[in-house]
Scaffold this motif. Structure first.
Motif, PDB file in Angstrom:
ATOM      1  N   GLU A  50       9.895  55.824 -60.830  1.00  0.00           N
ATOM      2  CA  GLU A  50       8.602  55.188 -60.391  1.00  0.00           C
ATOM      3  C   GLU A  50       8.140  55.728 -59.020  1.00  0.00           C
ATOM      4  O   GLU A  50       7.289  55.348 -58.297  1.00  0.00           O
ATOM      5  N   PRO A  52       6.836  57.912 -55.925  1.00  0.00           N
ATOM      6  CA  PRO A  52       5.767  58.624 -55.767  1.00  0.00           C
ATOM      7  C   PRO A  52       6.274  59.978 -55.209  1.00  0.00           C
ATOM      8  O   PRO A  52       6.765  60.036 -54.296  1.00  0.00           O
ATOM      9  N   VAL A  53       5.602  61.079 -55.997  1.00  0.00           N
ATOM     10  CA  VAL A  53       5.928  62.405 -55.556  1.00  0.00           C
ATOM     11  C   VAL A  53       4.878  62.930 -55.595  1.00  0.00           C
ATOM     12  O   VAL A  53       4.380  64.015 -56.607  1.00  0.00           O
ATOM     13  N   HIS A  54       3.766  62.564 -54.960  1.00  0.00           N
ATOM     14  CA  HIS A  54       2.360  63.295 -54.924  1.00  0.00           C
ATOM     15  C   HIS A  54       2.215  64.749 -54.092  1.00  0.00           C
ATOM     16  O   HIS A  54       1.503  65.079 -54.507  1.00  0.00           O
ATOM     17  N   GLN A  55       2.728  64.687 -52.972  1.00  0.00           N
ATOM     18  CA  GLN A  55       2.588  65.583 -52.038  1.00  0.00           C
ATOM     19  C   GLN A  55       3.756  66.802 -52.172  1.00  0.00           C
ATOM     20  O   GLN A  55       4.100  67.324 -51.447  1.00  0.00           O
ATOM     21  N   THR A  56       4.179  67.108 -53.691  1.00  0.00           N
ATOM     22  CA  THR A  56       5.129  67.966 -54.065  1.00  0.00           C
ATOM     23  C   THR A  56       4.603  69.159 -54.797  1.00  0.00           C
ATOM     24  O   THR A  56       3.566  68.729 -55.321  1.00  0.00           O
ATOM     25  N   ASP A  57       5.128  70.009 -55.045  1.00  0.00           N
ATOM     26  CA  ASP A  57       4.544  71.156 -56.096  1.00  0.00           C
ATOM     27  C   ASP A  57       4.644  70.547 -57.537  1.00  0.00           C
ATOM     28  O   ASP A  57       5.636  69.748 -57.740  1.00  0.00           O
ATOM     29  N   ASP A  58       4.200  71.335 -58.500  1.00  0.00           N
ATOM     30  CA  ASP A  58       4.226  70.623 -59.878  1.00  0.00           C
ATOM     31  C   ASP A  58       5.443  70.641 -60.475  1.00  0.00           C
ATOM     32  O   ASP A  58       6.020  69.946 -61.416  1.00  0.00           O
ATOM     33  N   LYS A  61       7.943  67.915 -59.495  1.00  0.00           N
ATOM     34  CA  LYS A  61       7.207  66.641 -60.232  1.00  0.00           C
ATOM     35  C   LYS A  61       7.999  66.596 -61.511  1.00  0.00           C
ATOM     36  O   LYS A  61       8.257  65.849 -62.127  1.00  0.00           O
ATOM     37  N   SER A  65      10.520  64.133 -63.096  1.00  0.00           N
ATOM     38  CA  SER A  65      10.086  63.192 -64.435  1.00  0.00           C
ATOM     39  C   SER A  65      10.977  63.579 -65.454  1.00  0.00           C
ATOM     40  O   SER A  65      11.308  62.526 -66.089  1.00  0.00           O
TER      41      SER A  65
END
Length: 115
Positions: A50, A52-58, A61, A65
Motif C-alpha cells: 500500500e 505510495p511510490v508515485h515519484q519513482t521510475d516504473d 514500482k 509491487s
C-alpha cells in the motif's frame, strides 16, 4: 549404590525435572518468536503493497509491487537447516515422539521387573 536407588534420589529427580521444564520453556519461546516474526512479515508486506511510490521510475514500482505480492501470497516457513519447520506442529510432533518413547521405556522396565 544400586542403580534404582540412584535414580530415585530426590535431588536428581528435581534436577532432571527442572532441566526438562527449562527446555520446554525455551522451545515455547522459540516457537512464539517464530510465529510473531511471520505475523510481522505479513504486516510488512501489506504496508509495502500500500506504500505510495508515485515519484519513482516504473522499474522500481514494478519491482516493489512484485515483491510485496510475493510476500503476501507466499508464507515462508522458518526451518532449521531445512530439516523441520519451527511452528506449532513442531511441539505436537515432539510431544508425540516423547510419549511413544516413554511408553516403550515403561514396557521394557515392566518386563525387567518380572524377571
Amino acid at each position: 549404590m544400586d542403580t534404582l536407588e540412584f535414580e530415585n534420589e530426590p535431588q536428581f529427580m528435581i534436577l532432571g525435572n527442572s532441566f526438562t521444564l527449562s527446555n520446554f520453556i525455551s522451545i515455547f519461546l522459540c516457537i512464539g518468536v517464530c510465529e510473531r516474526m511471520q505475523q510481522e512479515m505479513t504486516t510488512t508486506a501489506k504496508i509495502l503493497h500500500e506504500f505510495p511510490v508515485h515519484q519513482t521510475d516504473d522499474r522500481l514500482k514494478e519491482s516493489i509491487s512484485r515483491f510485496s505480492l510475493q510476500i503476501l501470497q507466499e508464507r515462508r516457513p522458518i526451518s532449521v537447516c531445512g530439516m523441520f519447520n519451527v511452528d506449532n506442529t513442531l511441539l505436537y510432533s515432539m510431544i508425540s515422539s516423547m510419549t511413544s518413547y516413554l511408553i516403550l521405556l515403561i514396557q521394557f522396565q515392566l518386563q525387567g521387573v518380572g524377571k
